[in-house]
Design a protein around this motif. Structure first.
Motif, PDB file in Angstrom:
ATOM      1  N   ARG A 199       0.832  -1.204   0.000  1.00 21.54           N
ATOM      2  CA  ARG A 199       0.000   0.000   0.000  1.00 21.54           C
ATOM      3  C   ARG A 199       0.868   1.256   0.000  1.00 21.54           C
ATOM      4  N   VAL A 200       1.971   1.215   0.729  1.00 20.40           N
ATOM      5  CA  VAL A 200       2.887   2.353   0.762  1.00 20.40           C
ATOM      6  C   VAL A 200       3.695   2.405  -0.530  1.00 20.40           C
ATOM      7  N   HIS A 201       4.198   1.273  -0.971  1.00 19.41           N
ATOM      8  CA  HIS A 201       5.053   1.210  -2.157  1.00 19.41           C
ATOM      9  C   HIS A 201       4.337   1.698  -3.415  1.00 19.41           C
ATOM     10  N   THR A 202       3.060   1.383  -3.538  1.00 21.22           N
ATOM     11  CA  THR A 202       2.312   1.807  -4.727  1.00 21.22           C
ATOM     12  C   THR A 202       1.786   3.234  -4.615  1.00 21.22           C
ATOM     13  N   GLY A 203       1.969   3.844  -3.454  1.00 20.82           N
ATOM     14  CA  GLY A 203       1.511   5.221  -3.272  1.00 20.82           C
ATOM     15  C   GLY A 203       0.055   5.342  -2.889  1.00 20.82           C
ATOM     16  N   ALA A 204      -0.576   4.235  -2.566  1.00 19.76           N
ATOM     17  CA  ALA A 204      -1.987   4.270  -2.188  1.00 19.76           C
ATOM     18  C   ALA A 204      -2.171   4.889  -0.805  1.00 19.76           C
ATOM     19  N   HIS A 205      -1.155   4.734   0.070  1.00 13.83           N
ATOM     20  CA  HIS A 205      -1.233   5.276   1.423  1.00 13.83           C
ATOM     21  C   HIS A 205       0.131   5.817   1.840  1.00 13.83           C
ATOM     22  N   TRP A 206       0.105   6.745   2.781  1.00 16.60           N
ATOM     23  CA  TRP A 206       1.323   7.223   3.418  1.00 16.60           C
ATOM     24  C   TRP A 206       1.728   6.192   4.471  1.00 16.60           C
ATOM     25  N   PRO A 207       3.025   6.127   4.806  1.00 14.30           N
ATOM     26  CA  PRO A 207       3.446   5.209   5.868  1.00 14.30           C
ATOM     27  C   PRO A 207       2.698   5.457   7.183  1.00 14.30           C
ATOM     28  N   SER A 208       2.423   6.706   7.486  1.00 15.85           N
ATOM     29  CA  SER A 208       1.698   7.016   8.724  1.00 15.85           C
ATOM     30  C   SER A 208       0.292   6.425   8.699  1.00 15.85           C
ATOM     31  N   ASP A 209      -0.350   6.382   7.524  1.00 16.51           N
ATOM     32  CA  ASP A 209      -1.676   5.773   7.397  1.00 16.51           C
ATOM     33  C   ASP A 209      -1.624   4.294   7.771  1.00 16.51           C
ATOM     34  N   VAL A 210      -0.616   3.611   7.245  1.00 12.45           N
ATOM     35  CA  VAL A 210      -0.488   2.177   7.486  1.00 12.45           C
ATOM     36  C   VAL A 210      -0.167   1.912   8.953  1.00 12.45           C
ATOM     37  N   LEU A 211       0.728   2.687   9.524  1.00  9.82           N
ATOM     38  CA  LEU A 211       1.089   2.485  10.930  1.00  9.82           C
ATOM     39  C   LEU A 211      -0.091   2.778  11.855  1.00  9.82           C
ATOM     40  N   LEU A 212      -0.781   3.874  11.598  1.00  8.65           N
ATOM     41  CA  LEU A 212      -1.918   4.217  12.440  1.00  8.65           C
ATOM     42  C   LEU A 212      -3.036   3.186  12.285  1.00  8.65           C
ATOM     43  N   GLY A 213      -3.303   2.763  11.065  1.00  5.94           N
ATOM     44  CA  GLY A 213      -4.333   1.750  10.830  1.00  5.94           C
ATOM     45  C   GLY A 213      -3.991   0.430  11.499  1.00  5.94           C
ATOM     46  N   SER A 214      -2.728   0.044  11.450  1.00  7.77           N
ATOM     47  CA  SER A 214      -2.298  -1.182  12.123  1.00  7.77           C
ATOM     48  C   SER A 214      -2.463  -1.051  13.631  1.00  7.77           C
ATOM     49  N   GLY A 215      -2.104   0.101  14.154  1.00  9.95           N
ATOM     50  CA  GLY A 215      -2.254   0.345  15.588  1.00  9.95           C
ATOM     51  C   GLY A 215      -3.702   0.296  16.032  1.00  9.95           C
TER      52      GLY A 215
END
Length: 54
Positions: free
Chosen positions: A23-39
């Motif tokens: 999701r981050v690599h393809t530009g669909a999300h920012w790293p912060s989006d992924v980290l916050l969503g995982s949290g």
């Protein structure tokens, strides 16, 4: 899943990490989006553990 079945949790973790990375690599999300969503997902799992039938 890891709270209910540690074995399956360990098996699924690389898949979930791969999806998060993609999701981050393809530009669909920012790293912060992924980290916050995982949290949020981990927090929800911990808070609701034991709500269902045994």
């Amino acid at each position: 899943m890891a709270l209910v079945s540690p074995g399956w949790g360990a098996a699924v973790l690389p898949v979930a990490a791969g999806v998060a990375y993609s999701r981050v690599h393809t530009g669909a999300h920012w790293p912060s989006d992924v980290l916050l969503g995982s949290g949020v997902g981990v927090l929800a799992a911990v808070l609701t553990k034991g709500w269902g039938p045994d």
